[in-house]
Design a protein around this motif. Sequence first.
Motif, PDB file in Angstrom:
ATOM      1  N   LEU A 162      72.924  86.605 -69.172  1.00 26.28           N
ATOM      2  CA  LEU A 162      73.020  85.988 -67.847  1.00 26.28           C
ATOM      3  C   LEU A 162      73.769  86.891 -66.878  1.00 26.28           C
ATOM      4  O   LEU A 162      73.323  87.147 -65.755  1.00 26.28           O
ATOM      5  CB  LEU A 162      73.720  84.635 -67.977  1.00 26.28           C
ATOM      6  N   ARG A 163      74.907  87.397 -67.309  1.00 26.07           N
ATOM      7  CA  ARG A 163      75.707  88.256 -66.440  1.00 26.07           C
ATOM      8  C   ARG A 163      75.010  89.598 -66.184  1.00 26.07           C
ATOM      9  O   ARG A 163      75.083  90.151 -65.094  1.00 26.07           O
ATOM     10  CB  ARG A 163      77.078  88.475 -67.052  1.00 26.07           C
ATOM     11  N   LEU A 164      74.337  90.111 -67.201  1.00 24.93           N
ATOM     12  CA  LEU A 164      73.595  91.358 -67.026  1.00 24.93           C
ATOM     13  C   LEU A 164      72.489  91.165 -66.000  1.00 24.93           C
ATOM     14  O   LEU A 164      72.248  92.049 -65.154  1.00 24.93           O
ATOM     15  CB  LEU A 164      73.018  91.809 -68.361  1.00 24.93           C
ATOM     16  N   ALA A 165      71.805  90.041 -66.058  1.00 23.92           N
ATOM     17  CA  ALA A 165      70.747  89.758 -65.083  1.00 23.92           C
ATOM     18  C   ALA A 165      71.311  89.713 -63.662  1.00 23.92           C
ATOM     19  O   ALA A 165      70.662  90.178 -62.710  1.00 23.92           O
ATOM     20  CB  ALA A 165      70.054  88.440 -65.417  1.00 23.92           C
ATOM     21  N   ALA A 166      72.518  89.174 -63.502  1.00 20.77           N
ATOM     22  CA  ALA A 166      73.144  89.141 -62.180  1.00 20.77           C
ATOM     23  C   ALA A 166      73.415  90.548 -61.672  1.00 20.77           C
ATOM     24  O   ALA A 166      73.215  90.851 -60.486  1.00 20.77           O
ATOM     25  CB  ALA A 166      74.442  88.333 -62.243  1.00 20.77           C
ATOM     26  N   VAL A 167      73.876  91.424 -62.565  1.00 13.09           N
ATOM     27  CA  VAL A 167      74.130  92.816 -62.189  1.00 13.09           C
ATOM     28  C   VAL A 167      72.816  93.512 -61.819  1.00 13.09           C
ATOM     29  O   VAL A 167      72.721  94.203 -60.802  1.00 13.09           O
ATOM     30  CB  VAL A 167      74.840  93.567 -63.333  1.00 13.09           C
ATOM     31  N   LEU A 168      71.795  93.328 -62.642  1.00 16.17           N
ATOM     32  CA  LEU A 168      70.502  93.956 -62.387  1.00 16.17           C
ATOM     33  C   LEU A 168      69.906  93.483 -61.064  1.00 16.17           C
ATOM     34  O   LEU A 168      69.329  94.280 -60.311  1.00 16.17           O
ATOM     35  CB  LEU A 168      69.535  93.648 -63.533  1.00 16.17           C
ATOM     36  N   LEU A 169      70.062  92.205 -60.772  1.00 15.28           N
ATOM     37  CA  LEU A 169      69.541  91.673 -59.522  1.00 15.28           C
ATOM     38  C   LEU A 169      70.245  92.317 -58.335  1.00 15.28           C
ATOM     39  O   LEU A 169      69.612  92.683 -57.343  1.00 15.28           O
ATOM     40  CB  LEU A 169      69.709  90.150 -59.491  1.00 15.28           C
ATOM     41  N   GLN A 170      71.546  92.470 -58.433  1.00 15.97           N
ATOM     42  CA  GLN A 170      72.283  93.104 -57.354  1.00 15.97           C
ATOM     43  C   GLN A 170      71.886  94.566 -57.193  1.00 15.97           C
ATOM     44  O   GLN A 170      71.888  95.110 -56.087  1.00 15.97           O
ATOM     45  CB  GLN A 170      73.795  93.014 -57.592  1.00 15.97           C
ATOM     46  N   GLY A 191      68.967  95.633 -57.582  1.00 18.00           N
ATOM     47  CA  GLY A 191      67.585  95.680 -57.131  1.00 18.00           C
ATOM     48  C   GLY A 191      66.565  95.796 -58.237  1.00 18.00           C
ATOM     49  O   GLY A 191      65.365  95.944 -57.965  1.00 18.00           O
ATOM     50  N   ALA A 192      67.010  95.727 -59.497  1.00 16.99           N
ATOM     51  CA  ALA A 192      66.094  95.808 -60.640  1.00 16.99           C
ATOM     52  C   ALA A 192      65.622  94.399 -60.996  1.00 16.99           C
ATOM     53  O   ALA A 192      66.009  93.827 -62.024  1.00 16.99           O
ATOM     54  CB  ALA A 192      66.788  96.471 -61.826  1.00 16.99           C
ATOM     55  N   ILE A 193      64.774  93.844 -60.146  1.00 19.78           N
ATOM     56  CA  ILE A 193      64.412  92.425 -60.254  1.00 19.78           C
ATOM     57  C   ILE A 193      63.593  92.147 -61.512  1.00 19.78           C
ATOM     58  O   ILE A 193      63.830  91.148 -62.208  1.00 19.78           O
ATOM     59  CB  ILE A 193      63.657  91.965 -58.992  1.00 19.78           C
ATOM     60  N   ASP A 194      62.627  92.997 -61.812  1.00 18.79           N
ATOM     61  CA  ASP A 194      61.814  92.779 -63.007  1.00 18.79           C
ATOM     62  C   ASP A 194      62.675  92.806 -64.271  1.00 18.79           C
ATOM     63  O   ASP A 194      62.481  92.001 -65.194  1.00 18.79           O
ATOM     64  CB  ASP A 194      60.712  93.836 -63.106  1.00 18.79           C
ATOM     65  N   GLU A 195      63.622  93.747 -64.315  1.00 20.55           N
ATOM     66  CA  GLU A 195      64.517  93.825 -65.465  1.00 20.55           C
ATOM     67  C   GLU A 195      65.392  92.583 -65.550  1.00 20.55           C
ATOM     68  O   GLU A 195      65.668  92.077 -66.652  1.00 20.55           O
ATOM     69  CB  GLU A 195      65.385  95.078 -65.386  1.00 20.55           C
ATOM     70  N   GLY A 204      65.597  81.653 -60.319  1.00 17.78           N
ATOM     71  CA  GLY A 204      65.071  81.289 -59.002  1.00 17.78           C
ATOM     72  C   GLY A 204      65.439  82.316 -57.942  1.00 17.78           C
ATOM     73  O   GLY A 204      64.612  82.669 -57.086  1.00 17.78           O
ATOM     74  N   ASP A 205      66.677  82.817 -57.992  1.00 17.11           N
ATOM     75  CA  ASP A 205      67.104  83.850 -57.043  1.00 17.11           C
ATOM     76  C   ASP A 205      66.227  85.097 -57.164  1.00 17.11           C
ATOM     77  O   ASP A 205      65.827  85.694 -56.164  1.00 17.11           O
ATOM     78  CB  ASP A 205      68.562  84.231 -57.291  1.00 17.11           C
ATOM     79  N   ALA A 206      65.973  85.510 -58.409  1.00 11.41           N
ATOM     80  CA  ALA A 206      65.174  86.712 -58.634  1.00 11.41           C
ATOM     81  C   ALA A 206      63.732  86.515 -58.154  1.00 11.41           C
ATOM     82  O   ALA A 206      63.150  87.399 -57.513  1.00 11.41           O
ATOM     83  CB  ALA A 206      65.199  87.086 -60.112  1.00 11.41           C
ATOM     84  N   LEU A 207      63.169  85.368 -58.448  1.00  4.00           N
ATOM     85  CA  LEU A 207      61.793  85.091 -58.030  1.00  4.00           C
ATOM     86  C   LEU A 207      61.698  85.003 -56.508  1.00  4.00           C
ATOM     87  O   LEU A 207      60.730  85.480 -55.906  1.00  4.00           O
ATOM     88  CB  LEU A 207      61.310  83.792 -58.667  1.00  4.00           C
ATOM     89  N   ALA A 208      62.707  84.408 -55.882  1.00  7.31           N
ATOM     90  CA  ALA A 208      62.723  84.331 -54.423  1.00  7.31           C
ATOM     91  C   ALA A 208      62.801  85.718 -53.806  1.00  7.31           C
ATOM     92  O   ALA A 208      62.180  86.003 -52.780  1.00  7.31           O
ATOM     93  CB  ALA A 208      63.900  83.478 -53.956  1.00  7.31           C
ATOM     94  N   ALA A 209      63.569  86.610 -54.447  1.00  6.93           N
ATOM     95  CA  ALA A 209      63.688  87.983 -53.947  1.00  6.93           C
ATOM     96  C   ALA A 209      62.350  88.712 -54.021  1.00  6.93           C
ATOM     97  O   ALA A 209      62.123  89.673 -53.277  1.00  6.93           O
ATOM     98  CB  ALA A 209      64.749  88.742 -54.742  1.00  6.93           C
ATOM     99  N   GLN A 210      61.465  88.253 -54.917  1.00  8.40           N
ATOM    100  CA  GLN A 210      60.122  88.837 -55.017  1.00  8.40           C
ATOM    101  C   GLN A 210      59.126  88.139 -54.098  1.00  8.40           C
ATOM    102  O   GLN A 210      57.952  88.505 -54.068  1.00  8.40           O
ATOM    103  CB  GLN A 210      59.622  88.756 -56.462  1.00  8.40           C
ATOM    104  N   GLY A 211      59.594  87.126 -53.360  1.00  9.60           N
ATOM    105  CA  GLY A 211      58.703  86.387 -52.474  1.00  9.60           C
ATOM    106  C   GLY A 211      57.854  85.354 -53.171  1.00  9.60           C
ATOM    107  O   GLY A 211      56.866  84.860 -52.605  1.00  9.60           O
ATOM    108  N   LYS A 212      58.220  85.003 -54.411  1.00  6.39           N
ATOM    109  CA  LYS A 212      57.445  84.035 -55.187  1.00  6.39           C
ATOM    110  C   LYS A 212      58.048  82.649 -55.000  1.00  6.39           C
ATOM    111  O   LYS A 212      58.811  82.141 -55.832  1.00  6.39           O
ATOM    112  CB  LYS A 212      57.432  84.437 -56.661  1.00  6.39           C
ATOM    113  N   ALA A 213      57.694  82.028 -53.875  1.00  5.19           N
ATOM    114  CA  ALA A 213      58.327  80.772 -53.478  1.00  5.19           C
ATOM    115  C   ALA A 213      58.065  79.636 -54.457  1.00  5.19           C
ATOM    116  O   ALA A 213      58.968  78.870 -54.795  1.00  5.19           O
ATOM    117  CB  ALA A 213      57.852  80.374 -52.085  1.00  5.19           C
TER     118      ALA A 213
END
Length: 213
Positions: free
Chosen positions: A132-140, A142-146, A168-177
Amino acid sequence: MAAYDLEEQEQIAQLKAWWAQYGNTIVTILLVLALGFAGWQGWNKYRNSGATEASALYSDLQRAAVGDDAVQVRKIAGELISKHGNTVQAQMGALLSAGIQFQKNDLDNARPHLEWAADKGKDATLRNLARLRLAAVLLQQGAIDEALARLQPVPEGLLLARFEDLRGDALAAQGKATEARAAWESAFKALGNMTSDADMRDMIRVKLESLKG
């Protein structure tokens, strides 16, 4: 397309707030459970292979964390991992070190310890927390797929809402509403009526409202 377009700085601020608000609470709960498990099932196995030293190193790491010494925290966590990687203290040390590095905006040094804790840590619950925490780092970063890959599979129980919220945050960042809405609704449902999670529930409600229009 959904009307969900957070500015970069707002995303960073939200991730930092999320980490600060939920990270310590979750870790505290999980560490109590993990230590209880280790004491019940694992102490006899580990005590003859360096558990005493691992506990001492973890205590040193905690003191360094209280002193806000990110370099020393990282050094001790690395020693725990290299010498006592089969102990729960190593996983906890990796998580604590990553949290300190994150607070210092040092994502490059936060990431390796989270990857180790997620991929090689012995305790399954702590592995999920590391994911979970790694995903937060990756999202920040810009590695959204990862980030999305790290959020699968979504665990049941305590962390389900957090996983779905970040997904949901990651999907929203990809424009996948549509997918983002489904993830946030799942997170909202998982929270139920727990008063301890009222702030998170309100935050998710705002995100869902932002998708309207």
